[in-house]
Each structure stands twice: as C-alpha cells, then as structure tokens.
Design a protein around this motif. Structure first.
Motif, mmCIF file in Angstrom:
data_model
loop_
_atom_site.group_PDB
_atom_site.id
_atom_site.type_symbol
_atom_site.label_atom_id
_atom_site.label_comp_id
_atom_site.label_asym_id
_atom_site.label_seq_id
_atom_site.Cartn_x
_atom_site.Cartn_y
_atom_site.Cartn_z
ATOM 1 N N MET A 113 21.015 -6.284 57.611
ATOM 2 C CA MET A 113 20.864 -5.274 55.851
ATOM 3 C C MET A 113 19.682 -4.324 56.396
ATOM 4 O O MET A 113 19.511 -3.414 55.634
ATOM 5 N N LYS A 114 18.536 -4.584 57.492
ATOM 6 C CA LYS A 114 17.217 -3.615 57.492
ATOM 7 C C LYS A 114 17.764 -2.419 57.875
ATOM 8 O O LYS A 114 17.542 -0.911 57.594
ATOM 9 N N GLU A 115 19.568 -2.341 58.861
ATOM 10 C CA GLU A 115 20.059 -1.977 59.565
ATOM 11 C C GLU A 115 20.710 -0.139 58.178
ATOM 12 O O GLU A 115 20.796 0.563 58.369
ATOM 13 N N ARG A 116 21.094 -1.570 57.481
ATOM 14 C CA ARG A 116 21.763 -0.409 57.126
ATOM 15 C C ARG A 116 21.078 0.275 55.970
ATOM 16 O O ARG A 116 21.287 1.030 55.513
ATOM 17 N N ASP A 117 19.560 -0.554 55.782
ATOM 18 C CA ASP A 117 18.714 0.340 54.278
ATOM 19 C C ASP A 117 18.463 1.433 55.497
ATOM 20 O O ASP A 117 17.632 2.291 54.295
ATOM 21 N N ALA A 118 18.380 1.879 56.487
ATOM 22 C CA ALA A 118 17.282 2.473 57.282
ATOM 23 C C ALA A 118 18.873 4.103 57.469
ATOM 24 O O ALA A 118 18.540 4.572 57.578
ATOM 25 N N MET A 119 19.854 3.045 57.799
ATOM 26 C CA MET A 119 20.706 4.622 57.719
ATOM 27 C C MET A 119 21.215 4.613 56.637
ATOM 28 O O MET A 119 20.713 6.580 56.137
ATOM 29 N N ARG A 120 20.917 4.235 55.552
ATOM 30 C CA ARG A 120 20.883 5.517 53.830
ATOM 31 C C ARG A 120 19.426 5.666 53.427
ATOM 32 O O ARG A 120 20.188 6.359 53.206
ATOM 33 N N ASP A 121 18.655 5.291 54.425
ATOM 34 C CA ASP A 121 17.518 6.182 53.973
ATOM 35 C C ASP A 121 17.454 7.086 54.467
ATOM 36 O O ASP A 121 17.439 8.521 54.515
ATOM 37 N N ARG A 122 18.323 7.664 55.929
ATOM 38 C CA ARG A 122 18.600 8.875 57.100
ATOM 39 C C ARG A 122 19.190 9.729 56.184
ATOM 40 O O ARG A 122 19.104 11.267 56.343
ATOM 41 N N LEU A 123 20.491 8.893 55.715
ATOM 42 C CA LEU A 123 21.561 10.017 55.388
ATOM 43 C C LEU A 123 21.159 10.383 53.340
ATOM 44 O O LEU A 123 21.373 11.442 53.382
ATOM 45 N N ASP A 124 19.609 9.723 52.987
ATOM 46 C CA ASP A 124 18.886 10.587 51.732
ATOM 47 C C ASP A 124 18.448 11.200 52.217
ATOM 48 O O ASP A 124 18.087 12.204 51.805
ATOM 49 N N ALA A 125 17.672 11.714 52.851
ATOM 50 C CA ALA A 125 17.522 12.660 53.907
ATOM 51 C C ALA A 125 17.551 13.759 53.894
ATOM 52 O O ALA A 125 17.267 14.750 54.222
ATOM 53 N N ARG A 126 18.514 13.427 55.047
ATOM 54 C CA ARG A 126 19.596 14.425 55.609
ATOM 55 C C ARG A 126 20.353 15.318 54.359
ATOM 56 O O ARG A 126 20.558 16.332 54.054
ATOM 57 N N ARG A 127 20.382 14.532 53.414
ATOM 58 C CA ARG A 127 21.554 15.384 51.576
ATOM 59 C C ARG A 127 19.788 15.541 51.636
ATOM 60 O O ARG A 127 20.407 17.379 50.849
ATOM 61 N N PHE A 128 18.908 15.968 50.779
ATOM 62 C CA PHE A 128 17.821 16.643 50.611
ATOM 63 C C PHE A 128 17.632 17.541 51.660
ATOM 64 O O PHE A 128 17.372 18.591 51.223
#
Length: 119
Positions: free
Chosen positions: A24-39
């Motif tokens: 779950m922590k890895e999923r959250d980290a990946m989601r944060d990376r995806l959002d950062a890239r989209r920004f």
C-alpha cells in the motif's frame, strides 16, 4: 480507497493493512510520482502558452488543495473518526480560507484565459 481494495480481495480493511502495508505504501508512492509528473507536464504546456493546459493545471492544483484539506480534516480516510484529533474552529476557518483563495485564483485565471482568447 483501501475499503474498495479490501472488498475486491474479499478481506477486511484491517487484514489489508496488516498483510499488505508495504504494498500500500508503494502504491501511494507511485501515485504521488504519477501526479507529480502530470503536474510537470501541465506546467510545461502552460508555460508554452497552452491555455487548455493552464486551465487543467489550475484544476489540478484545486483538486490537490481540496484533497490536502480533506485529509487534514479527516475526510476520505479509512480510519474511524473517533481515533482522530479534533480539528479546531481556527484551523477549519484557515483551511476554508485557503480553499476559497485557490478557487478565486482559478476563477481569475479562467477569466484571464477567456479574455486572452477573445483578443
């Protein structure tokens, strides 16, 4: 979100947290990376003069601000409300003021973009 994942797996949210905490922590980290890239992409396009990207960037910032406020107020979490610290009136007022400011900035940006499109 965790409740939906637990339901899909046919287990309780507590079991999900117990046995899949690292995942779950890895999923959250990946989601944060995806959002950062989209920004990053939206910002690059907005800086290049893309009005649609500017609007989307504003909407992304608004969504992020709302998620941050909701998380600090305890909404959208899988934890029971009784286990959270109570949020005071001053903090709630400050969060609402921040959200209102973000909404106003988004509105001003959209008006400016619309006005630029007319010229």
């Amino acid at each position: 979100v965790n409740i939906r994942i637990a339901n899909a797996l046919g287990i309780s949210p507590a079991t999900l947290k117990r046995y899949f905490r690292a995942d779950m922590k890895e999923r959250d980290a990946m989601r944060d990376r995806l959002d950062a890239r989209r920004f990053e992409i939206a910002l690059e396009q907005a800086n290049a003069g893309n009005v649609t990207a500017l609007r989307e960037l504003g909407a992304m910032i608004d969504r992020n601000d709302r998620m941050t406020i909701e998380a600090s107020m305890g909404k959208g979490s899988d934890q029971p409300a009784a286990s959270k610290d109570k949020v005071g009136k001053k903090m709630i007022d400050e969060q609402r003021a921040h959200a209102a400011d973000a909404d106003l900035m988004a509105e001003l940006e959209s008006e400016a973009a619309a006005q630029n499109a007319r010229h």
